[in-house]
Design a protein around this motif. Structure first.
Motif, PDB file in Angstrom:
ATOM      1  N   UNK A 161      77.180  25.434  41.341  1.00 47.21           N
ATOM      2  CA  UNK A 161      78.410  24.629  41.451  1.00 47.21           C
ATOM      3  C   UNK A 161      79.641  25.461  41.081  1.00 47.21           C
ATOM      4  N   UNK A 162      79.457  26.479  40.230  1.00 45.71           N
ATOM      5  CA  UNK A 162      80.611  27.320  39.855  1.00 45.71           C
ATOM      6  C   UNK A 162      80.785  28.492  40.811  1.00 45.71           C
ATOM      7  N   UNK A 163      79.792  28.684  41.678  1.00 51.39           N
ATOM      8  CA  UNK A 163      79.860  29.828  42.595  1.00 51.39           C
ATOM      9  C   UNK A 163      79.627  31.157  41.894  1.00 51.39           C
ATOM     10  N   UNK A 176      83.380  27.042  48.686  1.00 56.36           N
ATOM     11  CA  UNK A 176      83.717  26.959  50.108  1.00 56.36           C
ATOM     12  C   UNK A 176      82.588  27.553  50.957  1.00 56.36           C
ATOM     13  N   UNK A 177      82.742  27.501  52.264  1.00 53.13           N
ATOM     14  CA  UNK A 177      81.706  27.985  53.191  1.00 53.13           C
ATOM     15  C   UNK A 177      81.339  29.442  52.932  1.00 53.13           C
ATOM     16  N   UNK A 178      82.366  30.282  52.674  1.00 52.27           N
ATOM     17  CA  UNK A 178      82.109  31.716  52.480  1.00 52.27           C
ATOM     18  C   UNK A 178      81.229  31.919  51.246  1.00 52.27           C
ATOM     19  N   UNK A 179      81.548  31.186  50.166  1.00 54.23           N
ATOM     20  CA  UNK A 179      80.743  31.290  48.931  1.00 54.23           C
ATOM     21  C   UNK A 179      79.326  30.763  49.184  1.00 54.23           C
ATOM     22  N   UNK A 180      79.240  29.668  49.955  1.00 53.06           N
ATOM     23  CA  UNK A 180      77.914  29.106  50.257  1.00 53.06           C
ATOM     24  C   UNK A 180      77.056  30.142  50.973  1.00 53.06           C
ATOM     25  N   UNK A 181      77.658  30.852  51.927  1.00 53.86           N
ATOM     26  CA  UNK A 181      76.887  31.862  52.683  1.00 53.86           C
ATOM     27  C   UNK A 181      76.469  33.017  51.781  1.00 53.86           C
ATOM     28  N   UNK A 182      77.370  33.413  50.879  1.00 55.95           N
ATOM     29  CA  UNK A 182      77.035  34.503  49.942  1.00 55.95           C
ATOM     30  C   UNK A 182      75.837  34.089  49.071  1.00 55.95           C
ATOM     31  N   UNK A 183      75.882  32.844  48.548  1.00 55.93           N
ATOM     32  CA  UNK A 183      74.792  32.368  47.682  1.00 55.93           C
ATOM     33  C   UNK A 183      73.487  32.262  48.463  1.00 55.93           C
ATOM     34  N   UNK A 184      73.592  31.791  49.717  1.00 60.49           N
ATOM     35  CA  UNK A 184      72.398  31.654  50.570  1.00 60.49           C
ATOM     36  C   UNK A 184      71.733  33.010  50.771  1.00 60.49           C
ATOM     37  N   UNK A 185      72.573  34.018  50.981  1.00 53.67           N
ATOM     38  CA  UNK A 185      72.045  35.380  51.212  1.00 53.67           C
ATOM     39  C   UNK A 185      71.312  35.878  49.958  1.00 53.67           C
ATOM     40  N   UNK A 186      71.920  35.648  48.799  1.00 58.00           N
ATOM     41  CA  UNK A 186      71.301  36.109  47.546  1.00 58.00           C
ATOM     42  C   UNK A 186      69.956  35.399  47.328  1.00 58.00           C
ATOM     43  N   UNK A 187      69.944  34.112  47.659  1.00 53.31           N
ATOM     44  CA  UNK A 187      68.735  33.311  47.409  1.00 53.31           C
ATOM     45  C   UNK A 187      67.696  33.459  48.535  1.00 53.31           C
ATOM     46  N   UNK A 188      68.037  34.249  49.518  1.00 52.35           N
ATOM     47  CA  UNK A 188      67.047  34.550  50.565  1.00 52.35           C
ATOM     48  C   UNK A 188      66.964  33.508  51.662  1.00 52.35           C
TER      49      UNK A 188
END
Ligand SMILES: NC(=O)c1ccc[n+]([C@@H]2O[C@H](COP(=O)([O-])OP(=O)(O)OC[C@H]3O[C@@H](n4cnc5c(N)ncnc54)[C@H](OP(=O)(O)O)[C@@H]3O)[C@@H](O)[C@H]2O)c1
Length: 283
Positions: free
Chosen positions: A227-229, A270-282
């Motif tokens: 939630x904090x990104x 935001x969307x950009x942060x969501x994509x970054x987190x998705x990438x880290x989490x595989x």
């Protein structure tokens, strides 16, 4: 109008329902179980109720029969009974379709489901008030089940047989798997040697989370690194798991990936942060 009620299966749900229904003024007249002693125990607290040694005797004296055995026994129990035309037969399973009561239906009875969306670790019926009940059946049985749910202080939803398994998964996720998550969190405490069990320390956190859910709901109750990104924190978590508890990596990542849409909905990433987190989490 609710007719005389009987129970087959004197376990936690049977006892909780029978005692609360009796308290609310319904006529609970009969109970049978696998062992007569269980039936006797249930009947001992309800003056109108008599214990019987066979399910058939319950079906002979009660018009509305709740089958409150374990799920796997419901079908065979109802198969062994000569149901009467006009009888109402209901199970309390969350996942079973009403078609498991086929014999009762083919004998001219009405069949239904009455699932309390509640956890019964013991037989006290106190938690029935405030619970939601998943109902299924045809009128007039369905109307009576609605009346009973409201009389118990609950509310109801009508769930079709087709949807029952999926509906039940919602309950498993919100109840059983919360215990699983506590088990995994506790495992980390024990692995670190912080205390013999982490449950006492983690429970106030879990309670606070549940209270936030009750107070402000989804998605606002979500806090924490996703939630904090905080991408760096998530990377540290994954690194620690890789080195010390790799067996938790897949569930941690899966839950994290499912937390991203909630954070997006809350509007805290935001969307950009969501994509970054998705990438880290595989993802
Ligand atoms: N526990 C929950 O949190 C919960 C919540 C919602 C719905 N439910 C549903 O409610 C139903 C009952 O669950 P429960 O937790 O109350 O189970 P439970 O505590 O294990 O009780 C089941 C009772 O059924 C009796 N029984 C077993 N096999 C039988 C048979 N062949 N004939 C007659 N009686 C038999 C047992 O009898 P004896 O004691 O005589 O051996 C036991 O007392 C299940 O369909 C379950 O899915 C449970």
């Amino acid at each position: 109008m609710v007719p005389d009620i009987g129970f087959i299966g004197a376990g936690k749900v049977g006892e909780a329902l029978a005692s609360k229904l009796s308290e609310k003024g319904y006529e609970v007249v009969a109970v049978a179980s696998r062992s007569f002693s269980s039936a006797e125990r249930l009947a001992a607290n309800i003056s109108s109720c008599r214990p019987y040694s066979t399910p058939q005797e319950v079906a002979d004296v009660a018009t509305l029969v709740f089958i409150t055995t374990p799920d796997d026994a419901v079908s065979s129990v109802q198969e062994g009974i000569d149901w009467h035309p006009g009888q109402w037969v209901v199970h309390t399973s969350g996942a079973l379709p009403v078609s498991v009561l086929e014999r009762a239906r083919s004998r001219g009875g009405l069949t239904g489901g009455f699932h309390p969306l509640q956890t019964f670790a013991d037989a006290t019926g106190e938690s029935l008030s405030g619970s939601t009940f998943a109902l299924e059946g045809e009128d007039p049985l369905l109307s009576s089940l609605k009346e009973i749910a409201l009389a118990l202080g609950g509310s109801y939803v009508v769930v079709s047989s087709e949807d029952r398994a999926l509906y039940h998964i919602s309950g498993v996720l919100a109840s059983n798997y919360v215990v699983t998550l506590m088990g995994l969190a506790d495992e980390i405490w024990r692995r670190l040697g912080l205390s013999a069990s982490g449950v006492d320390s983690l429970l106030p956190l879990m309670r606070g989370t549940v209270e936030n859910l009750a107070r402000i709901g989804l998605p606002d109750a979500l806090t924490g690194p996703i939630a904090r990104g905080d991408a760096g924190t998530i990377q540290k978590h994954l690194q620690a798991l890789k080195v010390r508890m790799p067996e938790l990596t897949s569930i941690y990542s899966e839950l994290g990936l499912n937390t991203i849409p909630i954070s997006l909905e809350k509007g805290v990433i935001d969307e950009a942060k969501a994509q970054e987190l998705e990438k880290i989490l595989g993802g």
